[in-house]
Scaffold this motif. Structure first.
Motif, PDB file in Angstrom:
ATOM      1  N   PRO A  12       0.855  -1.257   0.001  1.00 21.78           N
ATOM      2  CA  PRO A  12       0.190   0.020   0.151  1.00 21.78           C
ATOM      3  C   PRO A  12       1.135   1.234   0.098  1.00 21.78           C
ATOM      4  O   PRO A  12       0.302   2.136  -0.543  1.00 21.78           O
ATOM      5  CB  PRO A  12      -0.720  -0.007   1.239  1.00 21.78           C
ATOM      6  CG  PRO A  12      -0.879  -1.504   1.568  1.00 21.78           C
ATOM      7  CD  PRO A  12       0.523  -2.098   1.097  1.00 21.78           C
ATOM      8  N   SER A  13       1.941   1.208   0.421  1.00 19.18           N
ATOM      9  CA  SER A  13       3.044   2.361   0.466  1.00 19.18           C
ATOM     10  C   SER A  13       3.706   2.700  -0.885  1.00 19.18           C
ATOM     11  O   SER A  13       3.597   3.825  -1.368  1.00 19.18           O
ATOM     12  CB  SER A  13       4.008   2.353   1.737  1.00 19.18           C
ATOM     13  OG  SER A  13       3.332   1.953   3.090  1.00 19.18           O
ATOM     14  N   CYS A  14       4.266   1.517  -1.200  1.00 17.77           N
ATOM     15  CA  CYS A  14       5.229   1.899  -2.400  1.00 17.77           C
ATOM     16  C   CYS A  14       4.810   1.121  -3.601  1.00 17.77           C
ATOM     17  O   CYS A  14       5.606   1.219  -4.934  1.00 17.77           O
ATOM     18  CB  CYS A  14       6.539   1.470  -2.059  1.00 17.77           C
ATOM     19  SG  CYS A  14       6.958  -0.116  -1.864  1.00 17.77           S
ATOM     20  N   LYS A  15       3.907   0.421  -3.633  1.00 19.05           N
ATOM     21  CA  LYS A  15       3.306  -0.573  -4.638  1.00 19.05           C
ATOM     22  C   LYS A  15       4.030  -1.602  -5.379  1.00 19.05           C
ATOM     23  O   LYS A  15       3.989  -1.997  -6.329  1.00 19.05           O
ATOM     24  CB  LYS A  15       2.906   0.706  -5.881  1.00 19.05           C
ATOM     25  CG  LYS A  15       1.889   1.759  -5.401  1.00 19.05           C
ATOM     26  CD  LYS A  15       0.482   1.182  -5.115  1.00 19.05           C
ATOM     27  CE  LYS A  15      -0.034   2.373  -4.578  1.00 19.05           C
ATOM     28  NZ  LYS A  15      -1.364   1.953  -3.771  1.00 19.05           N
ATOM     29  N   ALA A  16       5.114  -1.778  -4.557  1.00 19.53           N
ATOM     30  CA  ALA A  16       6.236  -2.932  -4.863  1.00 19.53           C
ATOM     31  C   ALA A  16       5.427  -4.115  -4.449  1.00 19.53           C
ATOM     32  O   ALA A  16       4.720  -4.281  -3.817  1.00 19.53           O
ATOM     33  CB  ALA A  16       7.305  -2.600  -4.129  1.00 19.53           C
ATOM     34  N   PRO A  17       5.694  -5.414  -5.332  1.00 25.47           N
ATOM     35  CA  PRO A  17       5.285  -6.640  -4.729  1.00 25.47           C
ATOM     36  C   PRO A  17       5.380  -6.988  -3.505  1.00 25.47           C
ATOM     37  O   PRO A  17       6.536  -6.805  -3.044  1.00 25.47           O
ATOM     38  CB  PRO A  17       5.916  -7.574  -5.781  1.00 25.47           C
ATOM     39  CG  PRO A  17       6.540  -6.745  -6.905  1.00 25.47           C
ATOM     40  CD  PRO A  17       6.644  -5.637  -6.383  1.00 25.47           C
ATOM     41  N   ILE A  18       4.516  -7.463  -2.839  1.00 29.57           N
ATOM     42  CA  ILE A  18       4.339  -7.737  -1.574  1.00 29.57           C
ATOM     43  C   ILE A  18       4.067  -9.221  -1.214  1.00 29.57           C
ATOM     44  O   ILE A  18       3.169  -9.711  -1.898  1.00 29.57           O
ATOM     45  CB  ILE A  18       3.389  -6.816  -0.364  1.00 29.57           C
ATOM     46  CG1 ILE A  18       3.776  -6.925   1.007  1.00 29.57           C
ATOM     47  CG2 ILE A  18       2.079  -7.123  -0.867  1.00 29.57           C
ATOM     48  CD1 ILE A  18       3.128  -5.878   1.869  1.00 29.57           C
ATOM     49  N   VAL A  19       4.524 -10.082  -0.446  1.00 31.84           N
ATOM     50  CA  VAL A  19       4.570 -11.273  -0.118  1.00 31.84           C
ATOM     51  C   VAL A  19       4.361 -11.727   1.375  1.00 31.84           C
ATOM     52  O   VAL A  19       4.630 -10.847   2.112  1.00 31.84           O
ATOM     53  CB  VAL A  19       5.859 -12.234  -0.605  1.00 31.84           C
ATOM     54  CG1 VAL A  19       5.737 -12.038  -2.190  1.00 31.84           C
ATOM     55  CG2 VAL A  19       6.978 -11.789   0.060  1.00 31.84           C
ATOM     56  N   PHE A  20       3.838 -12.859   1.469  1.00 28.63           N
ATOM     57  CA  PHE A  20       3.471 -13.194   2.900  1.00 28.63           C
ATOM     58  C   PHE A  20       4.702 -13.719   3.488  1.00 28.63           C
ATOM     59  O   PHE A  20       5.524 -14.537   2.982  1.00 28.63           O
ATOM     60  CB  PHE A  20       2.350 -14.536   3.013  1.00 28.63           C
ATOM     61  CG  PHE A  20       2.085 -14.983   4.495  1.00 28.63           C
ATOM     62  CD1 PHE A  20       2.656 -16.009   4.891  1.00 28.63           C
ATOM     63  CD2 PHE A  20       1.389 -13.986   5.226  1.00 28.63           C
ATOM     64  CE1 PHE A  20       2.442 -16.590   5.948  1.00 28.63           C
ATOM     65  CE2 PHE A  20       0.845 -14.808   6.390  1.00 28.63           C
ATOM     66  CZ  PHE A  20       1.502 -15.893   6.838  1.00 28.63           C
ATOM     67  N   ASP A  21       5.113 -13.227   4.896  1.00 29.80           N
ATOM     68  CA  ASP A  21       6.108 -13.727   5.562  1.00 29.80           C
ATOM     69  C   ASP A  21       6.059 -14.725   6.455  1.00 29.80           C
ATOM     70  O   ASP A  21       5.160 -14.199   7.533  1.00 29.80           O
ATOM     71  CB  ASP A  21       7.058 -12.414   6.107  1.00 29.80           C
ATOM     72  CG  ASP A  21       8.097 -12.878   6.887  1.00 29.80           C
ATOM     73  OD1 ASP A  21       8.335 -12.152   7.918  1.00 29.80           O
ATOM     74  OD2 ASP A  21       8.973 -13.913   6.441  1.00 29.80           O
ATOM     75  N   GLU A  40      -5.340  -5.282   6.932  1.00 31.54           N
ATOM     76  CA  GLU A  40      -4.968  -3.961   6.239  1.00 31.54           C
ATOM     77  C   GLU A  40      -4.618  -3.887   4.616  1.00 31.54           C
ATOM     78  O   GLU A  40      -4.850  -3.141   3.841  1.00 31.54           O
ATOM     79  CB  GLU A  40      -3.540  -3.447   6.829  1.00 31.54           C
ATOM     80  CG  GLU A  40      -3.668  -3.031   8.416  1.00 31.54           C
ATOM     81  CD  GLU A  40      -2.443  -3.003   9.152  1.00 31.54           C
ATOM     82  OE1 GLU A  40      -1.130  -3.467   8.724  1.00 31.54           O
ATOM     83  OE2 GLU A  40      -2.238  -2.515  10.262  1.00 31.54           O
ATOM     84  N   LEU A  41      -4.218  -5.417   4.389  1.00 32.52           N
ATOM     85  CA  LEU A  41      -3.988  -5.524   3.076  1.00 32.52           C
ATOM     86  C   LEU A  41      -5.431  -5.575   2.261  1.00 32.52           C
ATOM     87  O   LEU A  41      -5.285  -5.121   1.114  1.00 32.52           O
ATOM     88  CB  LEU A  41      -3.046  -6.796   2.753  1.00 32.52           C
ATOM     89  CG  LEU A  41      -2.144  -6.810   1.611  1.00 32.52           C
ATOM     90  CD1 LEU A  41      -1.108  -5.556   1.828  1.00 32.52           C
ATOM     91  CD2 LEU A  41      -1.430  -8.071   1.620  1.00 32.52           C
ATOM     92  N   LYS A  42      -6.286  -6.155   2.906  1.00 35.59           N
ATOM     93  CA  LYS A  42      -7.639  -6.264   2.251  1.00 35.59           C
ATOM     94  C   LYS A  42      -8.357  -5.124   1.741  1.00 35.59           C
ATOM     95  O   LYS A  42      -8.668  -5.031   0.628  1.00 35.59           O
ATOM     96  CB  LYS A  42      -8.513  -7.168   3.223  1.00 35.59           C
ATOM     97  CG  LYS A  42      -9.149  -8.368   2.921  1.00 35.59           C
ATOM     98  CD  LYS A  42     -10.165  -8.628   4.024  1.00 35.59           C
ATOM     99  CE  LYS A  42     -10.021 -10.070   4.360  1.00 35.59           C
ATOM    100  NZ  LYS A  42     -11.101 -10.522   5.500  1.00 35.59           N
ATOM    101  N   SER A  43      -8.149  -4.184   2.657  1.00 36.53           N
ATOM    102  CA  SER A  43      -8.773  -2.892   2.352  1.00 36.53           C
ATOM    103  C   SER A  43      -8.064  -2.145   1.202  1.00 36.53           C
ATOM    104  O   SER A  43      -8.490  -1.578   0.188  1.00 36.53           O
ATOM    105  CB  SER A  43      -8.877  -2.165   3.561  1.00 36.53           C
ATOM    106  OG  SER A  43      -7.740  -1.731   3.929  1.00 36.53           O
ATOM    107  N   ALA A  44      -6.695  -2.274   1.250  1.00 33.00           N
ATOM    108  CA  ALA A  44      -5.839  -2.020   0.266  1.00 33.00           C
ATOM    109  C   ALA A  44      -5.995  -2.557  -1.005  1.00 33.00           C
ATOM    110  O   ALA A  44      -5.858  -1.964  -2.097  1.00 33.00           O
ATOM    111  CB  ALA A  44      -4.433  -1.698   0.733  1.00 33.00           C
ATOM    112  N   ALA A  45      -5.914  -4.034  -0.959  1.00 33.29           N
ATOM    113  CA  ALA A  45      -5.891  -4.971  -2.205  1.00 33.29           C
ATOM    114  C   ALA A  45      -7.416  -4.818  -3.177  1.00 33.29           C
ATOM    115  O   ALA A  45      -7.278  -4.885  -4.168  1.00 33.29           O
ATOM    116  CB  ALA A  45      -5.956  -6.373  -1.599  1.00 33.29           C
ATOM    117  N   SER A  46      -8.395  -4.409  -2.472  1.00 43.00           N
ATOM    118  CA  SER A  46      -9.600  -3.973  -3.041  1.00 43.00           C
ATOM    119  C   SER A  46      -9.484  -2.959  -4.112  1.00 43.00           C
ATOM    120  O   SER A  46     -10.034  -3.130  -4.957  1.00 43.00           O
ATOM    121  CB  SER A  46     -10.805  -4.201  -2.226  1.00 43.00           C
ATOM    122  OG  SER A  46     -10.590  -2.715  -1.584  1.00 43.00           O
TER     123      SER A  46
END
Lengths: 358, 312
Positions: A12-21, A40-46
């Motif tokens: 959500p911040s830099c638009k780079a690919p983000i993965v589950f850690d 947090e990701l849900k609301s941003a991912a939609s």
């Protein structure tokens, strides 16, 4: 042209690919260092869903292959009809084909990865401990890099087994009186009738993965099942099921039937028991479609492939390993010679230690 | 005249009772004689006389070991004794193997002490000194208690093992039972000669004698047992190590997923059908035959072979 939705998790911040850690249980961005929970990701991912045009291609094996453009680098990515998440071979970005996990293919639950890829690599390297016949080059770096985290589709069954078994058996007692030995054999017919429940019996729902390997990495701790969210697939491959619940039930049925029969037979106290009629019937009470985490590595050694799997939750690592025949022969000869030498040494010690005189 | 007849009668009565009494009972009061002798009269180096003193002192002294025949019961005539003696001496001269025959009254001995007496008679007198292991064989016959025993010493144990001792003893049945003592001695010597002619039996070839005359088994490397054990151990270890490379096991059961609290038994029935009893009796077979290297140690500490005491 068919339109398939590809989910590309973005920071959500830099638009780079983000993965589950797996280590932290959150989604981590390698570029800006921020980490986010699934909510947090849900609301941003939609807001970040990308619609991409895809094409369908039929192959000669009647398998549907799909191609689409990677949302990150634009390269063409091809996968089969059951793949739900895959990597772009050019930029390494994970592409989740969300539409493949909707409707009847939507998993209800998921166990996120608990073990990291580094832990999987370490587990693979540790295979050589205590295995002298493992070929030296088997745990080389080139094989380790092929370790991939995959979410495997599983069916979990809640089963009730009900019915009866009948068996015949004997109870044998023996005793001696002077020089005479007596043996008394009593013949019985046993009947056991009842029921028992089995919960969350897993059967993998994909023909791509060997059932025996999937069975061997059990058990999973199903108390850690959480509601499914596509975001958890980030950084991993995923498959949707291609074996439906009814067809997969056969494996579960056989396992619970064997267990139930043994439990009933275990209540029979006899010298020998033979089951003459097994009337136990397993019925599905409830079924669940879930995604379970597994690290896979497919290694080639002397023109033969060896598949390994690690339970992404517990770390249980399994697989059949090749045997270095030269090493095995040397060990066999060495053990044989050592035992012969020990026997001779003991016999000489006993002989010259006074055992020779009559 | 009457006086002469009376004296004559007394004289005859003396011989009638005294001599037969001497012939029937052995005078074992040799302790005082042995105590006067060097080493209590024991000439064999490997005997610790301090440990066997009491047995030595109660063993008759043999002044002349060349006699070979010791007839304390006077069951042989002078001529018969000489005939037998010359045969035994001839065998000794040729083979340096003692063959000793003793007849006497040993009724006071039980079986074990009778056998020990025979061994002590041989050990504590100068028999077998020509050989390192005191090779020889002795037959002792109790003419009153009607029992006999054969004891072997030294290399003779190899040529005449326990099995062959029993064969020789069997061959003495007729003359012994019928009190034919010369025949007994000759039959005894005949048996010994046959055994020496046949040589050492195969089963006894694994034995030898050391410098002290003690019999020992020759070292035989346990080749077959070593190979057998090595094969088994090898198979077990290799099986374990190979199995380590096979980690995948198909799941046959679902025990991990059982809800134990849900187990319900509606019927739990054991129905008796019938019963059957069988039996067998173990028969005890004492066995027989077979060659044996085993033996016993006399009071001297020397190891001997031989058969059991025969009552006949």
């Amino acid at each position: 042209m068919a339109e398939k939705k590809v989910l590309d998790n973005q920071c959500p911040s830099c638009k780079a690919p983000i993965v589950f850690d797996a280590a932290s249980g959150k989604f981590k961005c390698d570029y800006c260092g921020n980490s986010y929970t699934v909510e947090e990701l849900k609301s941003a991912a939609s807001k970040a869903e990308v619609k991409t045009e895809v094409e369908e291609t039929a192959t000669e094996d009647n398998t549907e292959y799909v191609s689409f453009n990677c949302p990150d680098c634009g390269a063409q990515v091809i996968c089969d009809e059951n793949t739900a998440a895959t990597f772009c071979v050019y930029c390494g970005n994970v592409n989740i084909i969300k539409s493949r996990l909707e409707g009847k293919f939507a998993p209800s639950k998921i166990i996120p990865f608990k073990k990291t890829k580094e832990e999987a690599k370490a587990a693979f390297l540790s295979l050589k401990k205590g295995r002298p016949f493992l070929p030296k080059d088997f745990t080389e770096e080139k094989n380790i890099e092929k370790i991939t985290g995959v979410y495997i589709p599983f069916w979990l069954y809640d089963i009730k087994v009900d019915g009866a078994i009948t068996a015949t058996g004997t109870k044998v007692t023996s005793w001696s009186s002077g020089d005479t030995h007596y043996t008394k054999t009593d013949y019985y017919e046993f009947t056991r009738d009842g029921s028992m429940d089995f919960n969350m019996v897993p059967v993998d729902g994909s023909t791509k993965f060997d059932n025996d390997i999937m069975n061997t990495i059990e058990p999973f701790d199903f108390s850690e099942l959480i509601d499914y969210n596509h975001a958890y697939l980030s950084g991993f491959l995923a498959e949707k099921y291609d074996v439906d619940a009814e067809n997969a039930f056969g494996d579960a049925q056989a396992r619970v039937s064997n267990s139930a029969k043994d439990i009933f037979v275990g209540t029979i106290h006899a010298t020998s028991v033979v089951v003459t009629n097994n009337g136990l019937v397993p019925n599905i009470k409830e079924k669940h479609y879930v995604m379970l985490p597994v690290y896979m590595v497919n290694t080639k050694y002397q023109d033969k492939y060896y598949l390994f799997a690690m339970n992404g939750q517990t770390g249980e690592f399994v697989g059949n390993m090749p045997i270095d025949k030269k090493k095995a022969v040397l060990w066999a000869v060495g053990i044989f010679a050592l035992v012969v030498a020990i026997v001779f040494i003991i016999s000489v010690i006993l002989y010259f230690g006074g055992g020779k005189y009559v | 005249m009457y006086r002469i007849k009376k004296l004559l009668l007394v004289f005859v009565m003396m011989f009638a009772f005294v001599i037969p009494v001497n012939a029937i009972t052995l005078d074992f009061n040799n302790a005082s004689r042995r105590e006067q002798m060097t080493n209590y009269g024991v000439q064999k180096d490997n005997i610790d006389v301090s440990k066997a003193k009491s047995a030595i002192l109660s063993t008759p002294v043999v002044d002349d070991t060349s006699l070979k025949v010791y007839d304390y019961s006077d069951v042989l005539t002078e001529d018969e004794e000489e005939i037998l003696r010359s045969q035994l001496r001839e065998f000794y001269d040729q083979n340096k193997v003692e063959v000793i025959v003793v007849f006497g009254n040993f009724a006071q001995y039980g079986d074990y002490s009778f056998r020990d007496f025979a061994a002590n008679f041989y050990d504590f007198n100068g028999f077998g000194l020509a050989t390192n292991a005191y090779d020889g064989i002795i037959l002792v016959r109790d003419t009153v208690g009607r029992k006999d025993v054969i004891v072997t010493t030294g290399q003779t144990r190899l040529y005449i093992d326990d099995y062959r001792v029993n064969v020789i003893s069997d061959s003495l049945e007729y003359p012994i039972v019928n009190d034919l003592y010369l025949q007994t001695g000759e039959k005894f010597l005949e048996g010994v000669k046959k055994c020496y002619a046949m040589g050492i039996p195969d089963e006894m070839k694994k034995y030898q004698f050391d410098e002290n005359g003690d019999m020992y088994v020759l070292y035989q490397p346990p080749i077959l047992p070593a190979i057998f054990l090595a094969t088994i151990v090898d198979a077990i270890i290799m099986g374990i190590l190979i199995k380590k490379n096979r980690m995948v096991k198909p799941a046959k059961k679902a025990d991990d997923y059982l809800d134990k609290a849900s187990i319900l038994y509606r019927v739990n029935d054991d129905k008796f059908i019938r019963s059957h009893t069988s039996s067998y009796t173990v028969s005890h077979n004492s066995g027989g035959g077979g060659h044996s290297g085993g033996g016993f140690r006399g009071s001297s500490g020397i190891s001997h072979g031989g058969g059991g005491v025969r009552h006949r």
